[in-house]
Scaffold this motif. Sequence first.
Motif, PDB file in Angstrom:
ATOM      1  N   TYR A 324     -19.844  -2.587  -7.607  1.00  0.00           N
ATOM      2  CA  TYR A 324     -19.768  -4.031  -7.362  1.00  0.00           C
ATOM      3  C   TYR A 324     -19.174  -4.382  -6.003  1.00  0.00           C
ATOM      4  CZ  TYR A 324     -15.221  -2.870  -9.465  1.00  0.00           C
ATOM      5  OH  TYR A 324     -14.029  -2.282  -9.780  1.00  0.00           O
ATOM      6  N   LEU A 325     -18.685  -3.355  -5.268  1.00  0.00           N
ATOM      7  CA  LEU A 325     -18.122  -3.603  -3.945  1.00  0.00           C
ATOM      8  C   LEU A 325     -19.008  -3.080  -2.817  1.00  0.00           C
ATOM      9  CD1 LEU A 325     -14.411  -2.685  -4.727  1.00  0.00           C
ATOM     10  CD2 LEU A 325     -15.331  -4.986  -4.393  1.00  0.00           C
ATOM     11  N   LYS A 326     -20.137  -2.485  -3.155  1.00  0.00           N
ATOM     12  CA  LYS A 326     -21.035  -1.943  -2.129  1.00  0.00           C
ATOM     13  C   LYS A 326     -21.843  -3.056  -1.480  1.00  0.00           C
ATOM     14  CE  LYS A 326     -21.447   2.583  -4.380  1.00  0.00           C
ATOM     15  NZ  LYS A 326     -22.334   3.536  -5.088  1.00  0.00           N
ATOM     16  N   THR A 327     -22.018  -2.951  -0.156  1.00  0.00           N
ATOM     17  CA  THR A 327     -22.780  -3.966   0.578  1.00  0.00           C
ATOM     18  C   THR A 327     -23.715  -3.283   1.570  1.00  0.00           C
ATOM     19  OG1 THR A 327     -21.284  -4.199   2.490  1.00  0.00           O
ATOM     20  CG2 THR A 327     -20.723  -5.434   0.493  1.00  0.00           C
ATOM     21  N   LYS A 328     -24.666  -4.033   2.070  1.00  0.00           N
ATOM     22  CA  LYS A 328     -25.602  -3.512   3.061  1.00  0.00           C
ATOM     23  C   LYS A 328     -24.911  -3.231   4.393  1.00  0.00           C
ATOM     24  CE  LYS A 328     -29.686  -5.820   1.111  1.00  0.00           C
ATOM     25  NZ  LYS A 328     -30.741  -6.818   1.361  1.00  0.00           N
ATOM     26  N   GLN A 329     -23.737  -3.811   4.600  1.00  0.00           N
ATOM     27  CA  GLN A 329     -23.026  -3.630   5.875  1.00  0.00           C
ATOM     28  C   GLN A 329     -22.142  -2.382   5.880  1.00  0.00           C
ATOM     29  OE1 GLN A 329     -22.873  -6.668   4.139  1.00  0.00           O
ATOM     30  NE2 GLN A 329     -24.583  -7.512   5.334  1.00  0.00           N
ATOM     31  N   ASP A 330     -22.045  -1.693   4.748  1.00  0.00           N
ATOM     32  CA  ASP A 330     -21.209  -0.500   4.685  1.00  0.00           C
ATOM     33  C   ASP A 330     -21.631   0.508   5.749  1.00  0.00           C
ATOM     34  OD1 ASP A 330     -19.958  -1.647   2.557  1.00  0.00           O
ATOM     35  OD2 ASP A 330     -20.861  -0.367   1.015  1.00  0.00           O
ATOM     36  N   GLY A 331     -20.635   1.034   6.473  1.00  0.00           N
ATOM     37  CA  GLY A 331     -20.921   2.012   7.517  1.00  0.00           C
ATOM     38  C   GLY A 331     -21.137   1.395   8.876  1.00  0.00           C
ATOM     39  N   ARG A 332     -21.421   0.093   8.904  1.00  0.00           N
ATOM     40  CA  ARG A 332     -21.639  -0.588  10.186  1.00  0.00           C
ATOM     41  C   ARG A 332     -20.370  -1.288  10.678  1.00  0.00           C
ATOM     42  NH1 ARG A 332     -26.416  -4.338   8.609  1.00  0.00           N
ATOM     43  NH2 ARG A 332     -25.928  -5.256  10.646  1.00  0.00           N
ATOM     44  N   ILE A 333     -19.524  -1.686   9.749  1.00  0.00           N
ATOM     45  CA  ILE A 333     -18.254  -2.322  10.110  1.00  0.00           C
ATOM     46  C   ILE A 333     -17.261  -2.025   9.001  1.00  0.00           C
ATOM     47  CG2 ILE A 333     -18.740  -4.551   8.994  1.00  0.00           C
ATOM     48  CD1 ILE A 333     -17.397  -5.802  11.583  1.00  0.00           C
ATOM     49  N   GLU A 334     -15.985  -1.965   9.356  1.00  0.00           N
ATOM     50  CA  GLU A 334     -14.972  -1.572   8.383  1.00  0.00           C
ATOM     51  C   GLU A 334     -14.685  -2.689   7.383  1.00  0.00           C
ATOM     52  OE1 GLU A 334     -13.962   1.330   8.009  1.00  0.00           O
ATOM     53  OE2 GLU A 334     -14.539   2.269   9.904  1.00  0.00           O
ATOM     54  N   SER A 335     -14.277  -2.281   6.192  1.00  0.00           N
ATOM     55  CA  SER A 335     -13.780  -3.203   5.175  1.00  0.00           C
ATOM     56  C   SER A 335     -12.325  -2.836   4.906  1.00  0.00           C
ATOM     57  CB  SER A 335     -14.601  -3.088   3.888  1.00  0.00           C
ATOM     58  OG  SER A 335     -15.923  -3.561   4.095  1.00  0.00           O
ATOM     59  N   TYR A 336     -11.431  -3.822   4.990  1.00  0.00           N
ATOM     60  CA  TYR A 336     -10.009  -3.533   4.912  1.00  0.00           C
ATOM     61  C   TYR A 336      -9.560  -3.075   3.531  1.00  0.00           C
ATOM     62  CZ  TYR A 336      -9.063  -5.196   9.621  1.00  0.00           C
ATOM     63  OH  TYR A 336      -9.022  -5.318  10.984  1.00  0.00           O
ATOM     64  N   MET A 337     -10.366  -3.293   2.509  1.00  0.00           N
ATOM     65  CA  MET A 337      -9.979  -2.798   1.186  1.00  0.00           C
ATOM     66  C   MET A 337      -9.867  -1.275   1.176  1.00  0.00           C
ATOM     67  SD  MET A 337     -13.364  -2.790  -1.194  1.00  0.00           S
ATOM     68  CE  MET A 337     -14.697  -1.594  -0.882  1.00  0.00           C
ATOM     69  N   ASP A 338     -10.529  -0.605   2.128  1.00  0.00           N
ATOM     70  CA  ASP A 338     -10.504   0.858   2.179  1.00  0.00           C
ATOM     71  C   ASP A 338      -9.227   1.421   2.777  1.00  0.00           C
ATOM     72  OD1 ASP A 338     -13.048   1.105   1.083  1.00  0.00           O
ATOM     73  OD2 ASP A 338     -14.041   0.959   3.040  1.00  0.00           O
ATOM     74  N   TYR A 339      -8.334   0.537   3.245  1.00  0.00           N
ATOM     75  CA  TYR A 339      -7.161   1.011   3.975  1.00  0.00           C
ATOM     76  C   TYR A 339      -5.852   0.666   3.266  1.00  0.00           C
ATOM     77  CZ  TYR A 339     -10.392   2.029   7.721  1.00  0.00           C
ATOM     78  OH  TYR A 339     -11.430   2.543   8.453  1.00  0.00           O
ATOM     79  N   GLY A 340      -5.923   0.537   1.956  1.00  0.00           N
ATOM     80  CA  GLY A 340      -4.694   0.262   1.235  1.00  0.00           C
ATOM     81  C   GLY A 340      -4.933   0.001  -0.232  1.00  0.00           C
ATOM     82  N   ILE A 341      -3.847  -0.229  -0.948  1.00  0.00           N
ATOM     83  CA  ILE A 341      -3.924  -0.506  -2.373  1.00  0.00           C
ATOM     84  C   ILE A 341      -4.570  -1.850  -2.672  1.00  0.00           C
ATOM     85  CG2 ILE A 341      -2.524  -0.949  -4.430  1.00  0.00           C
ATOM     86  CD1 ILE A 341      -0.572   1.144  -3.436  1.00  0.00           C
ATOM     87  N   PRO A 342      -4.210  -2.939  -1.966  1.00  0.00           N
ATOM     88  CA  PRO A 342      -4.726  -4.252  -2.357  1.00  0.00           C
ATOM     89  C   PRO A 342      -6.241  -4.357  -2.187  1.00  0.00           C
ATOM     90  CG  PRO A 342      -2.832  -4.469  -0.890  1.00  0.00           C
ATOM     91  CD  PRO A 342      -3.257  -3.044  -0.842  1.00  0.00           C
ATOM     92  N   LEU A 343      -6.875  -4.986  -3.160  1.00  0.00           N
ATOM     93  CA  LEU A 343      -8.276  -5.388  -3.010  1.00  0.00           C
ATOM     94  C   LEU A 343      -8.314  -6.816  -2.478  1.00  0.00           C
ATOM     95  CD1 LEU A 343     -11.269  -4.730  -3.344  1.00  0.00           C
ATOM     96  CD2 LEU A 343     -11.110  -5.554  -5.701  1.00  0.00           C
ATOM     97  N   GLY A 344      -7.584  -7.689  -3.154  1.00  0.00           N
ATOM     98  CA  GLY A 344      -7.461  -9.050  -2.636  1.00  0.00           C
ATOM     99  C   GLY A 344      -6.566  -9.081  -1.418  1.00  0.00           C
ATOM    100  N   ARG A 345      -7.044  -9.683  -0.333  1.00  0.00           N
ATOM    101  CA  ARG A 345      -6.275  -9.764   0.922  1.00  0.00           C
ATOM    102  C   ARG A 345      -6.369 -11.175   1.478  1.00  0.00           C
ATOM    103  NH1 ARG A 345      -7.329  -7.581   5.284  1.00  0.00           N
ATOM    104  NH2 ARG A 345      -5.469  -6.385   5.875  1.00  0.00           N
TER     105      ARG A 345
END
Length: 471
Positions: A324-345
């Motif tokens: 449910y968190l996968k997007t077409k932009q994955d790999g093209r720009i970073e998503s900050y959820m990948d750099y810590g515990i919080p999902l909501g930011r």
Amino acid sequence: MTGNDNSRAAHDILDWVLSFLEDNEGYRVWPDMVPGQIYRAQPDRAPLSGKSLDTVFDEFKTGILPGITHWNHPGFAAYFNSSATLPSVMAEAVSAAVNTNTMLWKSSPAGTEIEQKTLDWLQKMLGLTGFTGITYDGGSASSFHALAAMRENFLGPEYRKAGLFGLTGDHPVIYLTEQTHNSIHKALITLGFGTDSFQYVRVNDDFSMDTLNLCELIASDKRSGRQPACVVATLGSTSCTALDPVDDIAKICREEGVWLHVDAAHGGSAAVLPEVREKFDGWEKADSIVVNPHKWLFIPLELSVLFVREPGVLKNAFHFSAEYLKTKQDGRIESYMDYGIPLGRRFRCLKLWFSLNYHGIDFYRRKIEQHLSLARLVYDALDRSEDFEIMAPQPLSTTCFRALPGSGEDADSFNERLMDAINGTGRFFISHTRLNNRFVLRHVVSGVKVTEKHIQGFLSLLMEIKQHMDN
């Protein structure tokens, strides 16, 4: 309430905020309260029916505001001050209104890219290059994530499969000093590094890390089969703003293959001044650095920045996706959820973007330069006085001192009573620490509204109360 009523009430609240930010010296810095007083005054249950916005705000002013410790007050000189200017406060309201979640680029393209760009600006302001910045709520969270990246680097990819209990052969050592912030200890314990992994390095007379002793401890640990994993250096320790010799520490870490984490949560902002930056020589060689704009860049809580040299290591420590968190932009720009515990930011970087655009870099340079000068007035006045003694050097804007009792009273208890008496006036608020096992008073200059008038007012009050206690 009607739409017009809400609009009027909202404007009244805004008018109060503007007036409060302009002049809040009519309030006590530290409230005249006892524990439980605010709690007991509130009803046992939330209201069944709602109230008007102006009624709710009136209840805030009568039932909550009297119990606030005013960190924005120019008489606040405790801990490390967190004061705010108008643009950052307005940005908080805007951020709450748009209520965007910066977990993914797709969930907030502007939130993601403004955070990237603003932290690029901040990095250049501080004289750093080659780092990637990520925001968290506070320095404790930033250090936690930095140390999680260190653990990932130390244990390697097998850790993600086997976990700590599957890697019992490793005996990591983390090098700290007595001046290391307590959040580092809590983070390490949470990350599975028991207190047996803590190795305390001796400090010099100025409370900075003794690099000779660091080398001796590393050599001894290696001989005993333990593995040096990380050195935590501090630039502006909480007790006395001690500055560790980071350049020398960085050379040792590079030679030993050890992760270097630099805690510059408070002091790092001072690097906006080129003449101060030389005190931070070597921090550009760190693997991770923490700087808190909500401490000395006049941003309201909460905004801390972690700069990492190798963001991929941090990502490896936390990345775990779901469909449910996968997007077409994955790999093209970073998503900050990948750099810590919080999902909501929260879009917390908006307030830094607002402030840097409104004030400009020169504003921060002038303010911090002014703070250093004002702090020197405190230091020099107490150093000259026969009634006080200086307890630590003053590399930044914190003065560590204590009074010399005129009677035979124990110095620790006398100074604690002196601190309580100052805070009890409501005019100023200071805090304490222990240095060389002695009770020490701290006065910090970092509030955006502090002027020489407030410094002289504090010194006069301090001398007056001390004389009264002696008599």
